[in-house]
Each structure stands twice: as C-alpha cells, then as structure tokens.
Design a protein around this motif. Sequence first.
Motif, PDB file in Angstrom:
ATOM      1  N   PHE A  50      -0.629  -5.106  11.210  1.00 16.74           N
ATOM      2  CA  PHE A  50      -0.873  -3.671  11.420  1.00 16.74           C
ATOM      3  C   PHE A  50       0.221  -2.841  10.761  1.00 16.74           C
ATOM      4  N   ASP A  51      -0.156  -1.623  10.400  1.00 17.68           N
ATOM      5  CA  ASP A  51       0.825  -0.624   9.955  1.00 17.68           C
ATOM      6  C   ASP A  51       0.865   0.477  11.000  1.00 17.68           C
ATOM      7  N   ASN A  52       2.063   0.842  11.392  1.00 16.90           N
ATOM      8  CA  ASN A  52       2.215   1.924  12.360  1.00 16.90           C
ATOM      9  C   ASN A  52       2.359   3.260  11.633  1.00 16.90           C
ATOM     10  N   LEU A  53       3.459   3.397  10.884  1.00 15.63           N
ATOM     11  CA  LEU A  53       3.733   4.656  10.193  1.00 15.63           C
ATOM     12  C   LEU A  53       4.268   4.386   8.790  1.00 15.63           C
ATOM     13  N   ARG A  54       4.091   5.394   7.935  1.00 15.65           N
ATOM     14  CA  ARG A  54       4.721   5.403   6.606  1.00 15.65           C
ATOM     15  C   ARG A  54       4.397   4.161   5.779  1.00 15.65           C
ATOM     16  N   ASP A  55       5.439   3.508   5.275  1.00 15.36           N
ATOM     17  CA  ASP A  55       5.238   2.425   4.307  1.00 15.36           C
ATOM     18  C   ASP A  55       4.421   1.278   4.925  1.00 15.36           C
ATOM     19  N   ALA A  56       3.579   0.648   4.105  1.00 11.12           N
ATOM     20  CA  ALA A  56       2.759  -0.470   4.572  1.00 11.12           C
ATOM     21  C   ALA A  56       2.739  -1.545   3.509  1.00 11.12           C
ATOM     22  N   ARG A  57       3.056  -2.774   3.925  1.00 14.16           N
ATOM     23  CA  ARG A  57       3.020  -3.885   2.955  1.00 14.16           C
ATOM     24  C   ARG A  57       2.873  -5.201   3.690  1.00 14.16           C
ATOM     25  N   TRP A  98       0.828  -1.212   0.000  1.00 19.14           N
ATOM     26  CA  TRP A  98       0.000   0.000   0.000  1.00 19.14           C
ATOM     27  C   TRP A  98       0.862   1.262   0.000  1.00 19.14           C
ATOM     28  N   LYS A  99       2.147   1.077   0.187  1.00 18.07           N
ATOM     29  CA  LYS A  99       3.079   2.219   0.249  1.00 18.07           C
ATOM     30  C   LYS A  99       2.632   3.189   1.364  1.00 18.07           C
ATOM     31  N   PHE A 100       2.492   4.475   1.062  1.00 19.34           N
ATOM     32  CA  PHE A 100       2.092   5.421   2.114  1.00 19.34           C
ATOM     33  C   PHE A 100       0.583   5.640   2.108  1.00 19.34           C
ATOM     34  N   PRO A 127      -7.363   4.999   7.708  1.00 15.42           N
ATOM     35  CA  PRO A 127      -6.258   5.960   7.757  1.00 15.42           C
ATOM     36  C   PRO A 127      -5.025   5.413   7.013  1.00 15.42           C
ATOM     37  N   THR A 128      -4.132   6.303   6.638  1.00 12.84           N
ATOM     38  CA  THR A 128      -2.916   5.860   5.946  1.00 12.84           C
ATOM     39  C   THR A 128      -1.888   5.301   6.923  1.00 12.84           C
ATOM     40  N   ASP A 129      -2.010   5.649   8.190  1.00 10.24           N
ATOM     41  CA  ASP A 129      -1.129   5.086   9.218  1.00 10.24           C
ATOM     42  C   ASP A 129      -1.989   4.595  10.369  1.00 10.24           C
ATOM     43  N   GLY A 130      -1.474   3.624  11.123  1.00 10.46           N
ATOM     44  CA  GLY A 130      -2.176   3.177  12.320  1.00 10.46           C
ATOM     45  C   GLY A 130      -3.438   2.382  12.019  1.00 10.46           C
TER      46      GLY A 130
HETATM   47 CA   LIG Z   1       1.292   3.916   6.472  1.00 12.33          CA
END
Ligand SMILES: [Ca+2]
Length: 338
Positions: free
Chosen positions: A281-288, A201-203, A211-214
């Motif tokens: 889970f994704d915390n911050l920034r990049d997500a994959r 998902w990148k950012f 949300p994009t983070d968290g």
């Molecule tokens: Ca993110």
Amino acid sequence: APMRDPYTISGPRVLLSTPSYDWERVGWAVNEGPEVLHRNGKTFVVYSASGGTTPDYALGLLTNTTGNLLDPKAWTKSPVPVFSQYKGPEGGVYTPGHNGFFRSPDGTEDWIVYHGKEKPEHTWGGRLARAQRFTWGADDAPIFGHPVPSGVPLAVPSGEGGARAITGPGKGTGLQARYFGKKDLTDPKVTRLDPSINFHWKFDAPASSLPTDGFSARWRGQVQPRYSETYTFHTYADDGVRVWVDGKLLIDDWADHPAAANRGAIALQAGRRYDIRIDYFDNLRDARLLLAWSSPRQPFEVIPRSQLYPPAAAAPARRPAPANTKPAARPKPKVSRR
Ligand SMILES: [Ca+2]
Ligand SMILES: [Ca+2]
C-alpha cells in the motif's frame, strides 16, 4: 602381499614405498592412506605423505605399468607431489590428503574426496571433507589439479539428482495484479498482468482509476527458482509491503515510511513453482515497490518475467497464504532490514 581373498593375505608382504623425498618428510616422515586407481592396464597408488597436521601434507603417486604388483622395482614414484597445498586469490587449501575416489552417478566423471584445511595452521582441527572432479593425462595418470578453495562453485557430479538443480530460464508471463482504491486492499479497481515488480510511481497513481495516495495492490501467482538452494527475497517499498512464498511470510513490513529495504529467506528447489503473494500500500506522497531475489548462484536481480507465473488455474493452493489482510496489530517484522 598376495591375497587369497579380498581380506586375507596369502604370502609375504612387500614394501613399495618409503618417505624418501623432502616433501614426504615435513613434520614426520610419512607414507599412508594408499588408494588405488586402474586405467588402461596401468595401476596407480595415490598415497598421503608428510605430517598430517602440517600444511604440507600432500598426495604422492606410484605407477605400475607391468602388472607385476609385488615387484617393488616395477613401481615408479613421482618425484613431486601430485596434489598439494594451494593459495590463490579465491582462498587457500592446506593439508590436502587422505583421500578416496568415486565415480559420478552416471559413470562419466572421476572424483576425489579428501580432507583439507582453510588455514595453514599446524593442528589436527579445521580439516574439512572436500570433493572435486579430476581428469586423466595422455599417459593414463590422474591429473588432480589443485585443491579448490571453499566457496568456489563446482558443478555437481554428472547424473546426480542435483544435476537438475539448475534449470534454464522459465516461460513465465508475470504475476496477476489487483489494484485497490483504498489502502486496506478494498475497493478493487484494476486487474492486470504485471511482468515483474519494479515500480516507482512517484507522486502519481498506478492507473488513472486509482488515487495518487491511499491505494493498495496485491500480486498473486507463482515464482520459479532456477537453482536448488536458499533464496533471499528483497523488497524496496514506500510504504508497506508483505511477501509470502510457499505460504511462508518472508517479509512483513506493513507500515507507513519512506522507501525501505526488507528481506527474508527460504530454501527452494530448482524448476518448481511456488505460490507467491505480495501485498502493498501507499499512504502518502512517494510510492514505489521493487521485488528482487538473490541466492548463492543467483546474482541479485529484479525477479524477471520468465520466472513469474499467474495463479495456477483451478488447482487449489497446496499451502494457501494466510487470509489476513488487516494491517492492524501485527507484530514487528522479524526480517532483517538494511
Ligand atoms: Ca502517493
Ligand atoms: Ca508513500
């Protein structure tokens, strides 16, 4: 010798073979371990020749076409061994011999079981029990080919229970996915069917309501292997991930970090469906997140849609996955990390 019954001789013994060729006299001059085959009225004696510690131990063949088994002149010896040491790009087999024969459970295949070594050392040690299929020539004599080195896959004997150990592609449609607005698997936002898990998902966010983070996600359903063997499940995740298969926690890496690979192994049966659960889970920034598998016969691949199924309706999980969803205070994962 003639025999009155299967364990009592009733006349003088007759000598059918002595070590006469050079290949029967390496180390020691030996003929031993005779085993009999019959085919279309012909009788074959397969025997072992030369010293049993030498790499040159090999199988010879005596043929009788007259049926007069007590006449040494009625037997013809093959001038060359019919099964002997082999070295090829896939490995070597040495000291092959002292064999037995068996039929596949459904009676359609003939197999040889024998011992052989992986190295050309002059020892009694290192001999491994091995088996492989053999065929027959137009002259009714057995054709053994060469001993197959360790690690080369062979089909199981026809009709063996394990013959079902290989199944075709499944009819799966994917895993049930739930996406959450918080990173602790709370605040559900989206439920959908994901054909496989291979996301970057990148950012960005996985869906516009997230949300994009968290954010976090949980996939549930069943996974269906095509082979009966030990599978390794692989993840590549930014950030945290946990994977359960058949109720067993295979991957436990619930932490913030850049993309990281993890894996864990479990023995599975071909064609059976096993409960699978993935938390992420994704915390911050990049997500994959990527979910793959591999096994001795299954090359590494993203687990395809055909082998993933939504949760079985109604049927209670045989061994339900642990309900623990709290990220805090978990021991460091024991799975290996690349
Ligand atoms: Ca993110
Ligand atoms: Ca991240």
